[in-house]
Design an enzyme around this catalytic site. Sequence first.
Site, PDB file in Angstrom:
ATOM      1  N   ASP A   1       0.856  -1.190   0.000  1.00 39.50           N
ATOM      2  CA  ASP A   1       0.000   0.000   0.000  1.00 39.50           C
ATOM      3  C   ASP A   1       0.889   1.235   0.000  1.00 39.50           C
ATOM      4  OD1 ASP A   1      -3.296  -0.006   1.171  1.00 39.50           O
ATOM      5  OD2 ASP A   1      -2.278   1.805   0.490  1.00 39.50           O
TER       6      ASP A   1
ATOM      7  N   ASP B   1       3.784   1.454  -4.795  1.00 44.80           N
ATOM      8  CA  ASP B   1       2.994   2.189  -5.782  1.00 44.80           C
ATOM      9  C   ASP B   1       2.791   1.247  -6.960  1.00 44.80           C
ATOM     10  OD1 ASP B   1       1.986   3.764  -7.807  1.00 44.80           O
ATOM     11  OD2 ASP B   1       3.522   5.325  -7.651  1.00 44.80           O
ATOM     12  N   VAL B   2       1.563   0.775  -7.155  1.00 39.50           N
ATOM     13  CA  VAL B   2       1.321  -0.256  -8.167  1.00 39.50           C
ATOM     14  C   VAL B   2       1.484   0.248  -9.595  1.00 39.50           C
ATOM     15  CG1 VAL B   2      -0.179  -1.604  -6.656  1.00 39.50           C
ATOM     16  CG2 VAL B   2      -1.188   0.123  -8.196  1.00 39.50           C
TER      17      VAL B   2
ATOM     18  N   SER C   1     -15.114  -4.335 -10.699  1.00 38.99           N
ATOM     19  CA  SER C   1     -16.225  -3.636 -10.062  1.00 38.99           C
ATOM     20  C   SER C   1     -17.461  -3.780 -10.931  1.00 38.99           C
ATOM     21  CB  SER C   1     -15.910  -2.149  -9.893  1.00 38.99           C
ATOM     22  OG  SER C   1     -17.065  -1.408  -9.535  1.00 38.99           O
TER      23      SER C   1
ATOM     24  N   TYR D   1     -13.094   5.240 -14.197  1.00 42.82           N
ATOM     25  CA  TYR D   1     -13.196   4.063 -13.322  1.00 42.82           C
ATOM     26  C   TYR D   1     -13.874   2.897 -14.037  1.00 42.82           C
ATOM     27  CZ  TYR D   1     -14.218   1.550  -8.926  1.00 42.82           C
ATOM     28  OH  TYR D   1     -14.303   0.617  -7.910  1.00 42.82           O
TER      29      TYR D   1
ATOM     30  N   LYS E   1     -12.118  -0.678 -14.818  1.00 48.93           N
ATOM     31  CA  LYS E   1     -12.652  -1.915 -14.246  1.00 48.93           C
ATOM     32  C   LYS E   1     -13.117  -2.886 -15.332  1.00 48.93           C
ATOM     33  CE  LYS E   1     -12.088  -1.246  -9.811  1.00 48.93           C
ATOM     34  NZ  LYS E   1     -11.092  -2.068  -9.071  1.00 48.93           N
TER      35      LYS E   1
ATOM     36  N   SER F   1     -18.425   1.029   3.288  1.00 48.53           N
ATOM     37  CA  SER F   1     -17.081   1.525   3.604  1.00 48.53           C
ATOM     38  C   SER F   1     -17.180   2.991   3.988  1.00 48.53           C
ATOM     39  CB  SER F   1     -16.153   1.380   2.390  1.00 48.53           C
ATOM     40  OG  SER F   1     -16.562   2.258   1.348  1.00 48.53           O
TER      41      SER F   1
END
Length: 246
Positions: free
Chosen positions: A37, A62-63, A141, A154, A158, A189
């Site tokens: 993370d 950092d992906v 998602s 997004y 996804k 969340s």
Amino acid sequence: MAHLEGRSAVITGGAQGIGFAIAEAFVKEGARVVLGDLDPEATQAAASRLGGPDVAIAVRCDVTSSSEVDALLHRTLAAFGSLDVMVNNAGITRDAGLRTMTESQFDDVINVHLKGTWHGTRLAAAVMRERGAGVIVNVSSLSGKVGMAGQTNYSAAKAGIVGLTKAAAKELAHHGVRVNAIQPGLIRSKMTESMPQRAWDQKMSEIPMRRPGEPAEVAAVALFLASDLSSYMTGAVLEVTGGRFM
């Protein structure tokens, strides 16, 4: 025997939310986990909550950086001796309509979600195929299935993860590596509960089960896909949505 006894798993975005719930489920089933993370303090705190360095370690990652994802995986190999499960979960949102979304907002979301998942999939696969076994779980998602207004970045990312998952599954099946994806819907969340009441009510009206999902319910599906319970599944996309947009 626990479903993941003796196995090692990497979970990106593992410091909170769905990622942390997945880590909790894995540890309960015998796995050792590495949390990747961006926030070192939050990630270390999450690893401590899971039981400390014998079962969980924290790595800043950092992906969007291939070298950082590679370092994350090699840290896992050094600490636990194997890489059995890779969960590509890290993500961000930069919501805006088409008229107002900036190129930077688009690029940021694509880079974290889609490019980050590509890095995680290809680098984990390179390790797993050498030993002829492994599982990759990508978190997509519901937005990638139906598209959501204000989320062209997004939704595109996804949806891209689904295509990436299926293509990788075809490439890796004969190497003993399975690749599957999860599409969560409205999951409770801090982020979702902070949305305006009107937006929350609209989303709830679309869910036949009449409730939001919990992170642990997504984690249970990740556990299923990571374990031998799903040994004859690859290229699958499992929806965790309460029936929303069936």
